[in-house]
Enzyme design. Structure first.
Site: not given
Lengths: 486, 486, 486, 486
Positions: D219, D249-250, D293-294, D349, D401-402
């Site tokens: 990331g 993923i975000d 997520m986020g 989040e 989810i991850r």
């Protein structure tokens, strides 16, 4: 009040299905689980029993009376079986006509008859693929390691019985790392085939490779071969324990509550029926026809249709039907079409063979299974001819269903079957197979479960449930009178 | 050779679990399925029986001896139950301490006690949501229509027992089109709640709305309310048949092979365990902790762990454990971490309550269920403190699991439960519930299944299978000796 | 630096693909979103532009040069298209041969040309089913309600264009409750058909039912009909806005980044390939053949094969191949079999038509699509003849793929397409279709996207990626030289 | 008309985002794909270009004007970024404030700068797990083998940058068999961690292990470390090519169309929202709250809510909201509850951090990411206090989810990213990362994509689409005027 006294009186022992053993030829020793190796839940006594029949009918006409009696069903089906398994010779067969009341309970025994450190095993998968095969391989291998069998002592025979003799597919040594995650994939890591077993050659290899325990995960054909191998071992004085694990995605094995992989297959089949419903309902006068597995029985077709709630008519080999005529299938579907605008038909692959070929004896393949004509295209053509303006979709999802990994319940079932098979072999049993009876795991002599296929009883509860659920009438004029309540 | 004579001697009748009926107050008539309305598979006799116990132990120490005896288990669990259901008064309870050998078989009867054309029904769902509730609603409604109940005569009570009295949530009339596809969605179309039932008010509405048959799809609390309603109906001479359908995603209902929705829940729980495994294996010294449902028992935790094959330790309320010490959980996980680099722990929500609170009596909520402290964060904190460099992930998938539609097998089970419930009511039974025993559908008086929860027997086969499969040792110093084979 | 000045100089306007409108015949008014009705994100100007081509090649030989140029591709494919759409007359077609650089951006306009309160709409779905159709219906209906169209004003035409005239399938009035959850189910709630459109009759009904806006969710045939309807409306002075939503599960529409439902179909197709892999790997010399959708192009076959990672050879209509010979497919699969013991072949349904029929012109069906011979059984037979000892499984998952609900990304795409279509109609556009170009939503005149199918460029990046990923050689002797880097 | 001349005039070259290379220090040679090794689709020229901006706004107020301009967005977001990446020093950062118009196209080059037979590679995965990581590892390894890199030359660094120095987690040699099926499992086979990178120690190991090419799948933090490694390599004259693959993923990486794994995550998130809907609709006054997520942006929350069609309010960090007051969230949910009886709230989040903590600067963790307070329980408590009779369920599905394997489209995307990364390294690029821009693969200097997070523009199209789709009002009193169309 110990429950064990429920088995008092010795009467139980008299009526039990006995299983052959190799014990007289082997030396007994203590189970390694008795000290040290963790096992868990105590041991199962050789004298523990499971009742084959847990329901009692007060009335000759009680729903499901005939079909629910496992013992009687066995006799009846054997007698009338049109494709009795040729591998079971008459002597054995006769013996089985009078079926005892109890089965021997599966599980770890305190006394075992092989020294785990010296034990060599072979595992073979035969027949078509089925969800859960890898789970069973994994369970056998890990339980063997629990017993103390050394890595390197477990052979995986490749591509069915062919792997005993084929030089290009040598057996593989099954290790912990090979089986650790194998249950996450469909199919069988050993490969499979429908090749007939060359019994003599197999005995030679078992002897050459010093195999003490042979595990056969297979269908009727595979178990028949396992039985023949065991008989030949006996004849040749080869002390190899042969244990079957009955595989039938069609769920057509006698006696057992169900076969592994069946639930998974029903889930997949149900999805195909839902797809057919979507296609049919979206089409103009849409008719969806789904062919499901079932070479000798219609269990998948019936259960998937029950689960889906979208099927209008189910055709299975056990229940004859007519296409034409006032009470025929086509006339019925006409009514459905008039009411709903679309229809979904579920047909088991062995249905309508008589309509396609007449009533004569069917041709059998090498494995003794009847050679089937493809009912799917035939039925589609018949519908196409009758409903000329209809939008007909035909789905055959069999390969997609067979290849998926097992559901959680099947995964647990497979694990228990694998463990049970290993316990059986160490306990000196041979020529036996393992399965669930009235929710308990049992050992059963192989011939007993393969002598004839288990089928959906046209007068039984399952078929009645389906017909009641979807409102399906009889598609023959002269419905069996017994079928109607008096 | 009719199999019915197996039940000869009358002895069966003497030992059967009897079910209360309203028959003396009602007028019998022929089932509409006797003529005309298609039904399918004949009728079930009131005298058909299902054996509660199908296994016989030859030895006091046979694996699973105590746990597998449904009858004895019932007595034992009732005696020691720390949270005995208050709704069952002592008189009834005592009665149940000696449990008969047979249950009454479920199914359509030839004689029914309500005129379908005049029958009014109400359906209520109570307690937490569970896969399959909509399937049961659908099955009850469609079977009622099969009997001939008119559209407009079936009320859906909304949001549990609250819906009998709440003015903003009036009952809904359940029609064919409303239930046709409802099984494809999770949850319950009627809505649910945990509100306590105001018995007197409910009786008033039943009377006011002229409800002949009330179906309660609920857990221990819902069935206790159903039982209370039935008793009050009896007291007030209100001839409403009250039939329960036992709902327990935790599978903690006594006597039955399993509860609907449980298989589906295990599948979902297994997926969460696989996710935890992926997280743990990808992390540096990763530890995945998954909390699964189980307010009184650890069935989901045990079965999902068995199925997944990725869990290193399972914690359930039935089996005490210690965190600290040489034999404690933390020391064991240390070993796993040293061997594999990561670990997965599965904990049932009711586990470790004693460690969090001491051994004193637990607080109960309005429905009589124990108030649980949240074991997930507690356990995560304990692990975090002990494994300071570990990457710990905590997953609570409960809501995701509860809300999914039912699997095919659960769908079939639900359909049969719904049909069985309707047959029971028409046959005049009341205060009964329906479920599967030794693979057969049975009727059981409500108090018998709710008086105490079914739990995983720490000395039984299921727990042994799990421990054997994952190699889990005891996490207490002084393991019960009986647990070890002699 | 406002980005808006990037569009300065008017040069953009000169090169834009213009869309026909009804504006001259209608009265403009303010969008209801300007005041009151919540809309969200401002309005799109009629002069906003999207560049059709976002890549620039420095070298004639740069990978994908030809195929990535949307404009040139359009011209090239039109010229060589063997099955040019007959609905596009020559005048229009010539016009399109010189393609502008920009497209008009889709979105809500400040000025609209229909009074929402008076607006009557009709929606029709035509052609085969495709994941996402219900999402689009839902999006059109809900956006129409947002504009202020009254409930009762939106007609759903049933079973394609047939529904305009068929007396047994009258249009249905689409309400909020009917579309609320319809996206959770596959197929189309309106029903569909491939029936040709009777343009005159349709115009009559549009006039009779006072339809102001007609939305056609359909493939090449459906959009061609929409175009014909628009032209006839124009000729007859019927002021109905006709807006297409291009449906192609095969992803063979020109210009757009992708078609709705395609991603979902690829996911389903990939699952079928994995099943074939399991079957093949479990069999003795197993060969899995999967036929995937693709009547004119091989996009699904290519993308699903790329995603799965298990396919050994992919056959698509755009790339000729030979079975026999040293460089032929069979010889290649022999090598794979020798290396891996099994193989998986993925074939698009339109592949190998020349091998089956020779190179002559193909027969076209009523909708102008080529009539295809079934490549699946043909290929299976060829393999069976060549690999006589192989275990060959053939899978056709098309119906299962078509019928599933849309994935999340397709769901979002469909929602935006539906909204864009409604905005187009209210803005007075007619004869246009909506889609994604370089990640932006655009309006395009219908003829431009249907005049020829989009195909996989044998010299383009996608095919190169696939070949590179799976190592597939050319199966013809004389590979096009341009294909090799110089 | 060759499209290549579109790039004529040199003007493109002047405005292109240049990427650093090692070419001056290395010796060029021919790509092995030029002769022999099959590659597929020709080569990409260093001078091929991809336009960063493909939309042109005619009007300052055109919907999405500001947000859709990637270049301007970059500048704007950098300027106002509250958590600018500390790893990017000011000199670089300033440089980037004026962003060119074109990006360099990714792909195989004819001239490469490493001899594949001598090339040694290392791959590291850093940060949280994300669907598709194994796909990328697999793609890098297989493409390296295609180039001719010998087995044994590719190291997998374990557990992020920690694996360069940790003695208990030595690098693993990545072979064909290890990566063959790794994409079928979630997570990363290399393991990951969030540990900061010790740049000097890493350079030492790169030198010691003779690593020519380092691939960092990570990331913002991972790419910042990759950038620092590249700078240090440059300073120390170590000729290692460092190539990043941006993982988020975000979906909060600047410039790219989307990040790998995002689509898969949206699918999983959407399932959680559906579960919340089922829970809410089944409960009495049920409210489902799902935290997605986020950490810096709300993309998953917005897209999953758009896809699901069941969410009533979405809270993201980019858009402030108030709980209390007439226009506040609680008052809005009250209205929804009054209308529907239940509600579903989706919260990213990082939302509501200001409400929990005030507006002051946030604490940053070691990797430079803001330390977030847990909005889920906070929001649940606020709702519980306000809706005292409501049945509130809170779901946090992040781990589930991850950990899932990638969807087919993500799988294809990952494959292309991995291939692109290998092509970049062989072409001598360093300090670059690869991604999709306007549907084309491009190389971008690492600092440009990590200097600030990509966020949902509160005035942009995506947020407008969501609000329009679900009818969400502003939850602050003084909505930005620009938001309303003029």
């Amino acid at each position: 009040m110990a429950s064990s006294n429920k088995a008092s009186g010795g009467s139980v022992g008299d009526e039990v299905i006995t299983c052959p053993t190799l014990r007289s030829k082997l030396q007994a020793r203590e189970s390694p689980f008795l000290r040290g190796n963790y096992h868990g839940g105590g041991f199962t006594s050789d004298n523990d029993r499971v009742l084959l029949q847990s329901v009692y009918f007060a009335d000759r006409h009680s729903a499901g009376n005939r079909s629910q009696d496992r013992l009687e069903a066995l006799s009846v089906q054997m007698k009338k079986a049109s494709f009795k398994n040729a591998a079971i010779d008459d002597a054995t067969s006769d013996l089985l006509l009078s079926v005892p009341k109890y089965a021997i309970r599966a599980g770890a025994r305190k006394r075992i008859y092989f020294d785990p450190k010296e034990t060599r095993m072979a595992i073979v998968t035969a027949g078509a693929i089925c969800p859960g095969q890898n789970d069973i391989i994994r369970a056998i291998v890990t339980k063997a390691f629990d017993y103390g069998v050394p890595e390197g002592h477990i052979l995986g025979i490749r591509n069915g019985f062919r792997g005993f003799t084929n030089r290009t597919r040598r057996p593989m040594v099954l290790t912990h790392s090979m089986v650790k995650d194998c249950h996450l994939e469909g199919g069988t890591l050993l490969g499979t085939s429908n090749d007939p077993a060359d019994i003599r050659e197999i005995i030679k290899r078992l002897d050459l490779w010093k195999i003490d325990q042979l595990f056969v995960i297979g269908g009727t054909g595979g178990n028949a071969a396992a039985y023949a191998i065991q008989r030949e071992c006996e004849r040749c004085n080869v002390p190899t324990a042969v244990v079957g694990v009955p595989k039938s995605i069609d769920n057509d094995m006698l006696l057992f509550d169900k076969c592994f992989g069946f639930d998974t297959a029903v889930e997949g089949a149900q999805a195909a029926l839902m797809a057919a419903k979507v296609e049919a309902a979206s089409g103009y006068r849409g008719i969806g026809i789904v062919k499901l597995m079932g070479r000798r029985s219609g269990f998948i077709a019936v259960q998937a249709s029950l689960a889906s709630g979208v099927v209008d008519a189910v055709l299975i080999p056990e229940v004859p039907f007519r296409l034409e005529g006032e009470k025929g299938l086509l006339a019925y579907v006409e009514k459905i079409m008039a009411r709903d605008g679309h229809a979904v038909i579920c047909v088991a692959e062995a249905a309508a063979q008589d309509l396609m070929h007449g009533e004569g004896p069917r041709r059998l393949d090498a494995a003794g299974n009847p050679v089937l004509s493809d009912v799917g295209p035939w039925l589609k053509a018949k519908f196409k001819a009758h409903f000329q303006d209809a939008d007909i979709k035909y789905i055959d999802p069999s390969c997609l269903i067979r290849s998926i990994p097992a559901s959680s319940q099947d995964r647990i079932y497979c694990r228990m079957l694998g463990h049970g098979a290993v316990h059986a072999a160490f306990a000196g049993y041979t020529g036996v197979t393992v399965g669930l009876i009235n929710t308990h795991y049992c050992y059963i002599p192989i011939p007993m479960v393969i002598q004839a296929p288990r089928t959906v009883d046209p007068h039984g509860e399952l078929w009645a449930r389906l017909r009641s659920a979807i409102g399906q009438p009889s598609f023959v004029d002269d419905e069996d009178e017994e079928f109607c309540p008096e």
